[in-house]
Design a protein around this motif. Structure first.
Motif, PDB file in Angstrom:
ATOM      1  N   VAL A 181       0.945  -1.270   0.293  1.00  0.00           N
ATOM      2  CA  VAL A 181      -0.156   0.213   0.129  1.00  0.00           C
ATOM      3  C   VAL A 181       0.673   1.051   0.095  1.00  0.00           C
ATOM      4  O   VAL A 181       2.222   1.522   0.515  1.00  0.00           O
ATOM      5  CB  VAL A 181      -0.955   0.262   0.933  1.00  0.00           C
ATOM      6  CG1 VAL A 181      -2.205  -0.814   1.493  1.00  0.00           C
ATOM      7  CG2 VAL A 181      -0.064   0.278   2.359  1.00  0.00           C
ATOM      8  N   GLU A 182       0.595   2.524  -0.740  1.00  0.00           N
ATOM      9  CA  GLU A 182       1.064   3.307  -0.538  1.00  0.00           C
ATOM     10  C   GLU A 182       1.150   3.891   0.561  1.00  0.00           C
ATOM     11  O   GLU A 182      -0.201   4.686   1.078  1.00  0.00           O
ATOM     12  CB  GLU A 182       0.455   4.949  -1.307  1.00  0.00           C
ATOM     13  CG  GLU A 182       1.403   3.772  -3.036  1.00  0.00           C
ATOM     14  CD  GLU A 182       2.149   3.790  -3.096  1.00  0.00           C
ATOM     15  OE1 GLU A 182       3.480   4.623  -2.580  1.00  0.00           O
ATOM     16  OE2 GLU A 182       3.226   2.917  -3.952  1.00  0.00           O
ATOM     17  N   ARG A 183       1.427   4.896   1.310  1.00  0.00           N
ATOM     18  CA  ARG A 183       1.044   5.394   3.022  1.00  0.00           C
ATOM     19  C   ARG A 183       2.113   6.696   2.543  1.00  0.00           C
ATOM     20  O   ARG A 183       3.578   6.360   2.379  1.00  0.00           O
ATOM     21  CB  ARG A 183       1.554   5.018   3.651  1.00  0.00           C
ATOM     22  CG  ARG A 183       0.696   5.335   4.863  1.00  0.00           C
ATOM     23  CD  ARG A 183       0.464   3.984   6.386  1.00  0.00           C
ATOM     24  NE  ARG A 183       0.643   4.650   7.803  1.00  0.00           N
ATOM     25  CZ  ARG A 183       1.288   3.886   7.960  1.00  0.00           C
ATOM     26  NH1 ARG A 183       0.354   2.717   8.511  1.00  0.00           N
ATOM     27  NH2 ARG A 183       0.294   4.750   9.652  1.00  0.00           N
ATOM     28  N   GLU A 184       2.063   8.248   3.419  1.00  0.00           N
ATOM     29  CA  GLU A 184       2.927   8.734   3.326  1.00  0.00           C
ATOM     30  C   GLU A 184       3.346   8.619   4.157  1.00  0.00           C
ATOM     31  O   GLU A 184       3.601   8.489   6.014  1.00  0.00           O
ATOM     32  CB  GLU A 184       2.444   9.914   3.795  1.00  0.00           C
ATOM     33  CG  GLU A 184       2.720  11.757   3.276  1.00  0.00           C
ATOM     34  CD  GLU A 184       1.563  12.351   3.867  1.00  0.00           C
ATOM     35  OE1 GLU A 184       1.996  13.141   4.092  1.00  0.00           O
ATOM     36  OE2 GLU A 184       0.548  12.992   3.053  1.00  0.00           O
ATOM     37  N   ILE A 185       4.916   9.269   4.450  1.00  0.00           N
ATOM     38  CA  ILE A 185       6.230   8.346   5.747  1.00  0.00           C
ATOM     39  C   ILE A 185       6.582  10.159   6.127  1.00  0.00           C
ATOM     40  O   ILE A 185       6.982  10.455   5.293  1.00  0.00           O
ATOM     41  CB  ILE A 185       6.926   7.632   5.361  1.00  0.00           C
ATOM     42  CG1 ILE A 185       5.945   6.229   5.014  1.00  0.00           C
ATOM     43  CG2 ILE A 185       8.623   7.519   5.860  1.00  0.00           C
ATOM     44  CD1 ILE A 185       7.299   5.768   3.399  1.00  0.00           C
TER      45      ILE A 185
ATOM     46  N   VAL B 209      10.426  12.939  22.508  1.00  0.00           N
ATOM     47  CA  VAL B 209      13.115  12.920  22.939  1.00  0.00           C
ATOM     48  C   VAL B 209      13.913  11.899  21.745  1.00  0.00           C
ATOM     49  O   VAL B 209      14.753  11.480  21.377  1.00  0.00           O
ATOM     50  CB  VAL B 209      12.538  11.264  24.117  1.00  0.00           C
ATOM     51  CG1 VAL B 209      11.705  12.612  25.147  1.00  0.00           C
ATOM     52  CG2 VAL B 209      11.976  10.170  23.665  1.00  0.00           C
ATOM     53  N   GLY B 210      12.332  11.376  20.379  1.00  0.00           N
ATOM     54  CA  GLY B 210      13.230  11.432  19.590  1.00  0.00           C
ATOM     55  C   GLY B 210      13.931   9.570  19.019  1.00  0.00           C
ATOM     56  O   GLY B 210      14.487   9.228  18.854  1.00  0.00           O
ATOM     57  N   GLY B 211      12.514   8.963  19.907  1.00  0.00           N
ATOM     58  CA  GLY B 211      12.320   7.519  19.821  1.00  0.00           C
ATOM     59  C   GLY B 211      13.712   7.057  20.368  1.00  0.00           C
ATOM     60  O   GLY B 211      14.780   7.327  21.304  1.00  0.00           O
ATOM     61  N   TYR B 212      13.616   5.503  20.045  1.00  0.00           N
ATOM     62  CA  TYR B 212      15.236   4.983  20.694  1.00  0.00           C
ATOM     63  C   TYR B 212      16.471   5.226  20.165  1.00  0.00           C
ATOM     64  O   TYR B 212      16.295   5.423  18.952  1.00  0.00           O
ATOM     65  CB  TYR B 212      14.382   3.481  20.367  1.00  0.00           C
ATOM     66  CG  TYR B 212      13.591   2.896  20.530  1.00  0.00           C
ATOM     67  CD1 TYR B 212      13.750   2.008  22.007  1.00  0.00           C
ATOM     68  CD2 TYR B 212      13.051   2.019  20.836  1.00  0.00           C
ATOM     69  CE1 TYR B 212      13.399   1.009  22.881  1.00  0.00           C
ATOM     70  CE2 TYR B 212      11.857   1.765  21.153  1.00  0.00           C
ATOM     71  CZ  TYR B 212      11.873   0.960  22.456  1.00  0.00           C
ATOM     72  OH  TYR B 212      11.180   0.288  23.697  1.00  0.00           O
TER      73      TYR B 212
ATOM     74  N   ARG C 295      14.158   9.107  11.283  1.00  0.00           N
ATOM     75  CA  ARG C 295      15.228   8.747  10.365  1.00  0.00           C
ATOM     76  C   ARG C 295      15.820   7.467  10.986  1.00  0.00           C
ATOM     77  O   ARG C 295      16.473   7.515  11.787  1.00  0.00           O
ATOM     78  CB  ARG C 295      16.160   9.729  11.431  1.00  0.00           C
ATOM     79  CG  ARG C 295      16.628  10.875  11.136  1.00  0.00           C
ATOM     80  CD  ARG C 295      17.488  12.254  11.851  1.00  0.00           C
ATOM     81  NE  ARG C 295      16.780  13.637  11.328  1.00  0.00           N
ATOM     82  CZ  ARG C 295      15.893  14.267  12.355  1.00  0.00           C
ATOM     83  NH1 ARG C 295      15.260  13.250  13.327  1.00  0.00           N
ATOM     84  NH2 ARG C 295      15.892  15.123  12.086  1.00  0.00           N
ATOM     85  N   SER C 296      15.133   6.904   9.667  1.00  0.00           N
ATOM     86  CA  SER C 296      15.493   5.486  10.054  1.00  0.00           C
ATOM     87  C   SER C 296      15.931   4.761   8.090  1.00  0.00           C
ATOM     88  O   SER C 296      16.345   5.611   7.656  1.00  0.00           O
ATOM     89  CB  SER C 296      13.912   4.665  10.095  1.00  0.00           C
ATOM     90  OG  SER C 296      14.008   4.631   9.313  1.00  0.00           O
TER      91      SER C 296
ATOM     92  N   LEU D  92      12.159  -0.691  15.704  1.00  0.00           N
ATOM     93  CA  LEU D  92      11.417  -0.036  16.745  1.00  0.00           C
ATOM     94  C   LEU D  92      10.751   1.304  16.207  1.00  0.00           C
ATOM     95  O   LEU D  92       9.569   1.615  16.102  1.00  0.00           O
ATOM     96  CB  LEU D  92      12.161  -0.119  17.962  1.00  0.00           C
ATOM     97  CG  LEU D  92      11.398  -1.403  18.657  1.00  0.00           C
ATOM     98  CD1 LEU D  92      12.226  -2.022  19.731  1.00  0.00           C
ATOM     99  CD2 LEU D  92      10.058  -2.532  18.898  1.00  0.00           C
ATOM    100  N   ASN D  93      11.799   2.976  16.346  1.00  0.00           N
ATOM    101  CA  ASN D  93      11.538   3.776  15.472  1.00  0.00           C
ATOM    102  C   ASN D  93      10.580   3.671  14.371  1.00  0.00           C
ATOM    103  O   ASN D  93       9.387   4.647  14.841  1.00  0.00           O
ATOM    104  CB  ASN D  93      13.388   4.796  14.954  1.00  0.00           C
ATOM    105  CG  ASN D  93      13.491   4.947  16.899  1.00  0.00           C
ATOM    106  OD1 ASN D  93      13.044   4.596  17.895  1.00  0.00           O
ATOM    107  ND2 ASN D  93      14.594   5.159  17.290  1.00  0.00           N
TER     108      ASN D  93
END
Lengths: 382, 66
Positions: free
Chosen positions: A24-28, A179-182, A33-34, A65-66
């Motif tokens: 599927v197309e999905r806006e990211i 907090v910027g995730g993991y 930043r992964s 996970l991020n």
């Protein structure tokens, strides 16, 4: 949400076939930043309409996970290890913990991890709780009982919990993203994110708390071989040191209240320094004895006192578990666990100390190492 | 080093070890007490909760699992 973190086998294809997935197309989110995302899949079947599979290039656990946290649209997000088994009501317990507080914002919820080795599991459901057959797993069961049911419960009581197990952790998505995730640069990402989330709330003087659920909601497989166990504990030690070093300004810092004055020093002295002291202490005793300056009476008295206390503490953990959750109903199982408590200080514990020393050595002397091998035996079906 | 001074140092070292042990025992005893209190508190608050009401509640927040 399942994140396929660049697996080299046919995991993705198996999932596509099993759940009838389509791309599927999905806006990211541009802030994500992964490692690059190769595709997002949804199931064509209505029964799996909530399943999202993200296929991305390999970036490690934190990176995966991020990605999941960013692409999720829910208010809360849970991070669970792939080899964990949740009991049917687990998520309801977690949701309840999130919205039962009115005065404080619950930024994270953690829970007890139980040992699933040798348990009877069928169709993804835990059918019968059994004591592990493997002795290494039994020692870990005792250790987990002591740590989760006594240690973390106590820290939870004074709202100073500094770690939520990566195997079963739930977060307020907004704060986790703020907090910027993991942190992708540490192997102790589960502890580090809690430190950062707490700091974030503390520095902004926002009322918050972290809830801890003692109910047995999450079951996982623990290592059954010395090699895998040592690798795991070595990684934990490195993660611990990395996190403590990153947040060193919290050490005995009254600005952070109980976190700075109690929790951080506990982690520093007990979780980080204690294995080093034990290791150095062992050799010091040998040297002192050789030099003839060891006060043998005092040494024997204090060793026996510490040994007796550690057994008493383990017995209390076992009996409290029996009294409160009664997971192991056979008397034989309880007696085996008590026997483990008696021999643990001279069998399993030295192994844990050596692993921690190895981890600290690797970190302090920049020995290149990552997560180590993660071989899993898989849940027993009968 | 003077043997008298050395003996005093060893004595002090013993006292430090003893104090460390006492502090550790006290901390663990407090932890045992706090965890017991927290477990009882949690059980009293959650033993008779109907979780289906949690699921049906319009206030229940959304949760994603990764």
């Amino acid at each position: 949400m399942v994140v396929n973190d660049g697996s080299k086998d046919d995991t993705l294809q198996k999932m596509i076939d099993a759940y009838d997935l389509e791309k599927v197309e999905r806006e990211i989110d541009p802030d994500l930043r992964s490692k690059p995302i190769r595709g997002i899949y949804k199931s064509k079947q209505r029964s799996f309409s909530k399943l999202t599979v993200i296929d991305k290039e390999n970036g490690g656990k934190s990176d995966a996970l991020n990605t999941g946290i960013h692409l999720s649209r829910s208010q809360y997000v849970g991070c669970i290890d792939v080899d964990c088994l949740l009991i049917p009501d687990a998520l309801l317990h977690v949701v309840k913990s999130f919205f039962q507080r009115t005065q404080k914002r619950v930024i994270a919820v953690g829970g007890v991890i139980r040992v699933a080795n040798s348990c009877k599991i069928a169709g993804g459901t835990l059918e019968e709780i059994r004591l592990p057959k493997n002795w290494l797993a039994r020692f870990q069961l005792l250790e987990y009982t002591r740590s989760f049911l006594l240690g973390r419960m106590a820290w939870g009581r004074i709202d100073s919990l500094l770690i939520i197990s990566g195997a079963f952790g739930f977060f307020d998505r907004e704060i986790a993203l703020e907090v910027g995730g993991y942190d992708t640069n540490t192997v102790g990402e589960d502890m580090e994110i809690v430190f950062r989330m707490r700091r974030y709330m503390h520095e902004r003087k926002l009322p918050y708390t972290i809830e801890y659920i003692p109910d047995p909601l999450c079951w996982t497989e623990v290592p059954e071989t010395t090699k895998i166990l040592v690798n795991q504990r070595d990684r934990w030690a490195r993660g611990n040191l990395e996190t403590l070093f990153t947040h060193k300004d919290m050490f005995f810092n009254p600005k952070f209240g109980r976190l700075g004055m109690l929790s951080y020093p506990y982690w520093f002295f007990y979780e980080w320094l204690a294995p080093i002291l034990e290791f150095v202490g062992f050799f010091s005793i040998l040297i002192f004895y050789y030099m003839g300056i060891l006060n043998l009476e005092f040494f024997v008295a204090i060793t026996l006192t510490v040994y007796a206390f550690s057994i008493m503490f383990s017995f209390y953990a076992i009996l409290w578990d029996v009294f409160s959750y009664n997971q192991y109903t056979k008397t034989k199982d309880i007696l085996i666990l008590m026997f483990c408590a008696i021999i643990e200080p001279v069998t399993f514990h030295p192994l844990v100390v050596i692993s921690a020393i190895r981890g600290n050595y690797k970190k302090l002397f920049n020995v290149k190492s990552g997560w180590g091998s993660q071989v899993r035996k898989g849940f027993a079906k009968t | 080093m003077d043997s008298g001074l050395f003996n005093i140092l060893i004595e002090y070292l013993n006292i430090v070890f003893l104090l460390f042990t006492v502090v550790l025992f006290t901390l663990f005893s407090i932890m045992g007490y706090l965890s017991t209190r927290n477990s009882i508190h949690y059980k009293n608050k959650n033993s008779f909760v109907d979780l289906s009401k949690v699921m049906a509640s319009p206030l229940a927040p959304s949760l994603a699992v990764c």
